[in-house]
Design an enzyme around this catalytic site. Structure first.
Site, PDB file in Angstrom:
ATOM      1  N   GLU A  20     -24.945  31.555  28.762  1.00  0.00           N
ATOM      2  CA  GLU A  20     -25.569  32.102  27.561  1.00  0.00           C
ATOM      3  C   GLU A  20     -25.223  33.577  27.371  1.00  0.00           C
ATOM      4  OE1 GLU A  20     -26.949  30.657  25.144  1.00  0.00           O
ATOM      5  OE2 GLU A  20     -27.105  28.646  25.981  1.00  0.00           O
ATOM      6  N   CYS A  73     -21.744  20.771  11.322  1.00  0.00           N
ATOM      7  CA  CYS A  73     -22.346  21.667  10.330  1.00  0.00           C
ATOM      8  C   CYS A  73     -21.700  23.051  10.465  1.00  0.00           C
ATOM      9  CB  CYS A  73     -23.858  21.732  10.532  1.00  0.00           C
ATOM     10  SG  CYS A  73     -24.769  22.447   9.142  1.00  0.00           S
ATOM     11  N   CYS A 123     -20.341  16.860   6.115  1.00  0.00           N
ATOM     12  CA  CYS A 123     -21.627  16.267   5.736  1.00  0.00           C
ATOM     13  C   CYS A 123     -21.592  14.736   5.765  1.00  0.00           C
ATOM     14  CB  CYS A 123     -22.042  16.755   4.347  1.00  0.00           C
ATOM     15  SG  CYS A 123     -22.319  18.545   4.247  1.00  0.00           S
ATOM     16  N   CYS A 143     -22.612  13.579   9.183  1.00  0.00           N
ATOM     17  CA  CYS A 143     -23.699  14.313   9.834  1.00  0.00           C
ATOM     18  C   CYS A 143     -24.916  13.413  10.031  1.00  0.00           C
ATOM     19  CB  CYS A 143     -24.091  15.526   8.991  1.00  0.00           C
ATOM     20  SG  CYS A 143     -25.444  16.489   9.723  1.00  0.00           S
ATOM     21  N   CYS A 196     -31.146  16.395   4.646  1.00  0.00           N
ATOM     22  CA  CYS A 196     -30.616  17.726   4.341  1.00  0.00           C
ATOM     23  C   CYS A 196     -30.711  18.051   2.854  1.00  0.00           C
ATOM     24  CB  CYS A 196     -29.164  17.820   4.799  1.00  0.00           C
ATOM     25  SG  CYS A 196     -28.447  19.462   4.567  1.00  0.00           S
TER      26      CYS A 196
END
Length: 351
Positions: free
Chosen positions: A48, A201, A208, A211, A217
């Site tokens: 991270e 995305c 899309c 997705c 959405c």
């Protein structure tokens, strides 16, 4: 997304993640997680920190080198600062490397080599902010923490068709992400959101049609997914000037200096040079026949563009790094550019 659809959307996301999760060297996959394997907080933390404003592709090799050389937090805590900074070279944002060492030493000395298990406890460590703390707590300990990075902001802004520009929309997007975060499998959920943003995305030309969250959405329904999230116009970055000096002795040694701990490239080795500003002073580190390289070095930092005029010379003196110990690859990117630019102004090095 309509109110009340959060649970169904979360289930669809996790079902997609179970079959489409990216394989990453710091990650425990969904099948292994379901079988009881838990992510190593040290590896999650390391990844991270490295991934902040840096791509997965750029991080993988560095992560492998770090965790091979320092497989436990105690190993990293005992490392020399210079060795860690040299391994970090190329990732940029060098304050992260300094904080990495500070954090490792606090965990080793004050926590017995064990990272705190809660986001609150993690936030007390050097260099760990709200996002990193939430990510470690969720991924390594399944705390239902709300994990929001750039990928998640993009997914959430499209799910709810949030048209408030960033960064002003951050609080709203975090609150909406919290509505999606489940009590069960929060670590998998966090990684699924990241993967969705990274692979489907995407910032441009989101896929899309495939997705898993398309039925929920709002932006896809309105045909505006490609335009979200909106961002406030960025101020133009100023340009700073400077001089850099590359000196080589008769044996092929190179004159280097370690930059101050605080400030840009703090603690990193580099070539002597001027301050960076509107009117830098030409102050070579020693007397020599300095020749200017034909190419200027251009480099962009977070808040400004840098233009460096590079001068090179054959010289003798104390403090030169022997040729056998000089590793250009261990220099920060801007200093590697300086080294490359200086070659045309240097005499051929001795064999």
């Amino acid at each position: 997304m309509r109110d009340g659809d959060e649970a169904a959307a979360g289930e669809a996301l996790l079902a997609w993640y179970d079959s489409a999760a990216r394989v990453l060297p710091w990650r425990v996959g969904p099948a292994e997680h379901a079988a009881g394997e838990r992510a190593d907080p040290y590896r999650v933390w390391m990844s991270e920190v490295m991934l902040q404003q840096t791509t997965v592709a750029a991080v993988k090799d560095h992560f492998h080198r770090f965790t091979t050389r320092w497989p436990r937090v105690e190993d990293l805590a005992a490392a020399e600062d210079g060795a860690v900074m040299a391994e970090w070279a190329g990732l940029g944002y060098y304050a992260r490397a300094r904080n990495l060492l500070k954090c490792a030493r606090v965990v080793a000395q004050d926590h017995g080599g064990v990272f705190p298990a809660t986001s609150e406890g993690l936030r007390a460590l050097p260099g760990i902010g709200p996002y990193t703390a939430a990510a470690i707590a969720a991924i390594a300990h399944d705390e239902p923490a709300v994990v929001v990075d750039g990928n998640v902001e993009r997914v959430v802004s499209r799910l709810w068709a949030v048209e408030t520009p960033l960064p002003g929309a951050k609080a709203e997007l975090t609150a909406l992400a919290g509505r999606l975060t489940p009590a069960a499998r929060p670590g998998d959920h966090a990684q699924a959101m990241m993967d969705l943003g990274a692979t489907i995305c995407t910032p441009r030309n989101p896929a899309c049609a495939i997705c898993p969250l398309r039925p929920f959405c709002a932006a896809a329904a309105q045909g505006i997914a490609d335009s979200l999230p909106r961002k406030a116009p960025k101020a133009e970055k100023p340009v700073r000037q400077g001089f850099a000096f590359v000196a080589r002795d008769g044996a092929g040694g190179v004159l280097l200096e370690r930059r101050p701990e605080k400030g840009l490239l703090g603690g990193m080795l580099g070539f002597p040079g001027s301050d960076w500003g509107p009117a830098p002073e030409f102050t070579p580190p020693l007397a020599a026949d300095w020749r200017e390289a034909p190419s200027m070095v251009r480099h962009t930092f977070t808040h400004f563009h840098l233009q460096l005029r590079v001068f090179a010379a054959q010289a003798e003196g104390a403090g030169f790094t022997p040729r056998a110990e000089f590793r250009p690859a261990s220099l920060p990117t801007v200093m590697r550019k300086v080294w490359d630019a200086a070659q045309s102004a240097l005499s051929p090095h001795p064999e």
